[in-house]
Write an enzyme that holds these catalytic residues in place. Structure first.
Site, PDB file in Angstrom:
ATOM      1  N   THR A  49       0.858  -1.211   0.003  1.00  0.00           N
ATOM      2  CA  THR A  49      -0.075   0.087  -0.211  1.00  0.00           C
ATOM      3  C   THR A  49       0.980   1.308  -0.013  1.00  0.00           C
ATOM      4  O   THR A  49       1.950   1.180   0.136  1.00  0.00           O
ATOM      5  CB  THR A  49      -0.835  -0.011   1.193  1.00  0.00           C
ATOM      6  OG1 THR A  49      -0.172   0.351   2.247  1.00  0.00           O
ATOM      7  CG2 THR A  49      -1.776  -1.068   1.501  1.00  0.00           C
ATOM      8  N   CYS A  50       0.307   2.373  -0.057  1.00  0.00           N
ATOM      9  CA  CYS A  50       0.991   3.646  -0.057  1.00  0.00           C
ATOM     10  C   CYS A  50       2.011   3.816   1.244  1.00  0.00           C
ATOM     11  O   CYS A  50       3.000   4.486   1.266  1.00  0.00           O
ATOM     12  CB  CYS A  50       0.174   4.854  -0.123  1.00  0.00           C
ATOM     13  SG  CYS A  50      -1.243   5.038   1.062  1.00  0.00           S
ATOM     14  N   ASN A  51       1.344   3.038   2.532  1.00  0.00           N
ATOM     15  CA  ASN A  51       2.167   3.188   3.702  1.00  0.00           C
ATOM     16  C   ASN A  51       2.724   1.971   4.112  1.00  0.00           C
ATOM     17  O   ASN A  51       3.552   2.109   5.167  1.00  0.00           O
ATOM     18  CB  ASN A  51       0.988   3.429   4.960  1.00  0.00           C
ATOM     19  CG  ASN A  51       0.575   5.037   4.775  1.00  0.00           C
ATOM     20  OD1 ASN A  51       1.203   5.971   4.311  1.00  0.00           O
ATOM     21  ND2 ASN A  51      -0.560   5.128   5.085  1.00  0.00           N
ATOM     22  N   ARG A  52       2.829   0.881   3.450  1.00  0.00           N
ATOM     23  CA  ARG A  52       3.453  -0.188   4.113  1.00  0.00           C
ATOM     24  C   ARG A  52       3.884  -1.486   2.891  1.00  0.00           C
ATOM     25  O   ARG A  52       3.051  -1.168   1.672  1.00  0.00           O
ATOM     26  CB  ARG A  52       2.786  -1.059   4.994  1.00  0.00           C
ATOM     27  CG  ARG A  52       1.423  -1.474   4.801  1.00  0.00           C
ATOM     28  CD  ARG A  52       1.025  -2.213   6.048  1.00  0.00           C
ATOM     29  NE  ARG A  52      -0.332  -2.744   5.620  1.00  0.00           N
ATOM     30  CZ  ARG A  52      -0.905  -3.818   6.002  1.00  0.00           C
ATOM     31  NH1 ARG A  52      -0.004  -4.602   6.829  1.00  0.00           N
ATOM     32  NH2 ARG A  52      -2.044  -4.267   5.838  1.00  0.00           N
TER      33      ARG A  52
END
Length: 78
Positions: A49-52
């Site tokens: 994802t954009c965060n992980r």
């Protein structure tokens, strides 16, 4: 048989690193095939994802499995 996870998140890596290692949805299947080609990796699941980014794997040997996933990340993040 060992289960491992190798990953990074917004808490552990800067945006530029996360962007380099991000795996777009269209490339997930290709990335799984690439990882399964390594000799110590038997099964793989990827969450990106954009965060992980997390790569879950069933490996024959923990240390070698981590090394192979790290090698994969080095290849895609160049």
């Amino acid at each position: 048989m060992n289960i491992i996870v190798v990953g990074l998140s917004h808490k552990t890596a800067a945006v530029d690193i996360r962007e380099k290692l991000s795996i777009p949805e269209a490339k997930i299947e290709e990335s799984i095939k690439h990882l399964l080609a390594y000799p110590h990796i038997d099964e793989v699941g990827i969450i990106s994802t954009c965060n992980r980014l997390e790569i879950y794997a069933v490996v024959k040997e923990t240390e070698q499995g981590v090394k192979e996933i790290t090698q994969f990340l080095a290849e895609i993040g160049h």
